[in-house]
Design a protein around this motif. Sequence first.
Motif, short mmCIF file in Angstrom:
data_model
loop_
_atom_site.label_atom_id
_atom_site.label_comp_id
_atom_site.label_asym_id
_atom_site.label_seq_id
_atom_site.Cartn_x
_atom_site.Cartn_y
_atom_site.Cartn_z
N CYS A 264 0.81 -1.20 0.00
CA CYS A 264 0.00 0.00 0.00
C CYS A 264 0.86 1.26 0.00
O CYS A 264 0.65 2.17 -0.82
N THR A 265 1.83 1.34 0.90
CA THR A 265 2.65 2.54 0.97
C THR A 265 3.54 2.67 -0.26
O THR A 265 3.83 3.79 -0.71
N GLY A 266 3.97 1.54 -0.83
CA GLY A 266 4.78 1.60 -2.04
C GLY A 266 4.01 2.13 -3.22
O GLY A 266 4.50 2.98 -3.98
N VAL A 267 2.78 1.65 -3.40
CA VAL A 267 1.94 2.12 -4.51
C VAL A 267 1.59 3.60 -4.32
O VAL A 267 1.75 4.41 -5.24
N ILE A 268 1.13 3.97 -3.13
CA ILE A 268 0.73 5.35 -2.89
C ILE A 268 1.93 6.30 -2.99
O ILE A 268 1.82 7.39 -3.57
N GLY A 269 3.06 5.90 -2.46
CA GLY A 269 4.24 6.74 -2.56
C GLY A 269 4.65 6.99 -4.00
O GLY A 269 5.00 8.11 -4.38
N GLU A 270 4.58 5.95 -4.83
CA GLU A 270 4.94 6.09 -6.24
C GLU A 270 3.91 6.95 -6.97
O GLU A 270 4.29 7.80 -7.80
#
Length: 220
Positions: free
Chosen positions: A206-212
Amino acid sequence: MPHRALIEKRPWLLASLAAGISFWFVKDSDLPGLYQMAWKGAGVALLAVYALARHKGADSRTIAAVMAFGALGDVLIELMLEAGAVAFLIGHLIAIRLYWQHRRVATSFSQNAAAAAFLVLIPAISFLLPADRAAAPGIALYALGLAAMTAAAWTSSFPRYRVGIGAVMFAVSDLLIFAELGPLASSPLPGLLIWPLYYFGQFLICTGVIGELRSRSTPQ
């Protein structure tokens, strides 16, 4: 990130971490089942809220839906393994679509080889693990979706060492669940590792997708 900044800027993420980490300490307690189910589902459900609050757009709503079905699966699996598996499988299918839409333009031989290994090994191992051989085909069918999600995450343009690793952690947690139905039935290892691998896998996804997504939408 300083603790105060995390509270002020990402309260839903902090709440998710609090729920996800604390659940590990109460999951084997005498807390009534309904409270445990709500506590269990809260960790990943709050990741869905974080995704919606942190970025506006179709892709952020998509990863929020993935987290929402994960949270639903967390609750339903306590009532019936098959019902939880269906919820997780729907989440995997949604995630596959997202990762495929954001697939990496060029992948190396090692990346393609890893994706192929996930596609073959995850269902094969899942089929071999349960002692109840009548359950093995259904578990393997679910594992096909799990494997496709993992491979798609690994070859997507999202950060591999967050989203890709998170998907692998999710897959390992599921393999431990299946192992608990077979060779690790008497081992304490699944009980110790399944939840942290799963929760932090979802957290990284989740944090990887949102951060990107945020970095792509920020003017350079």
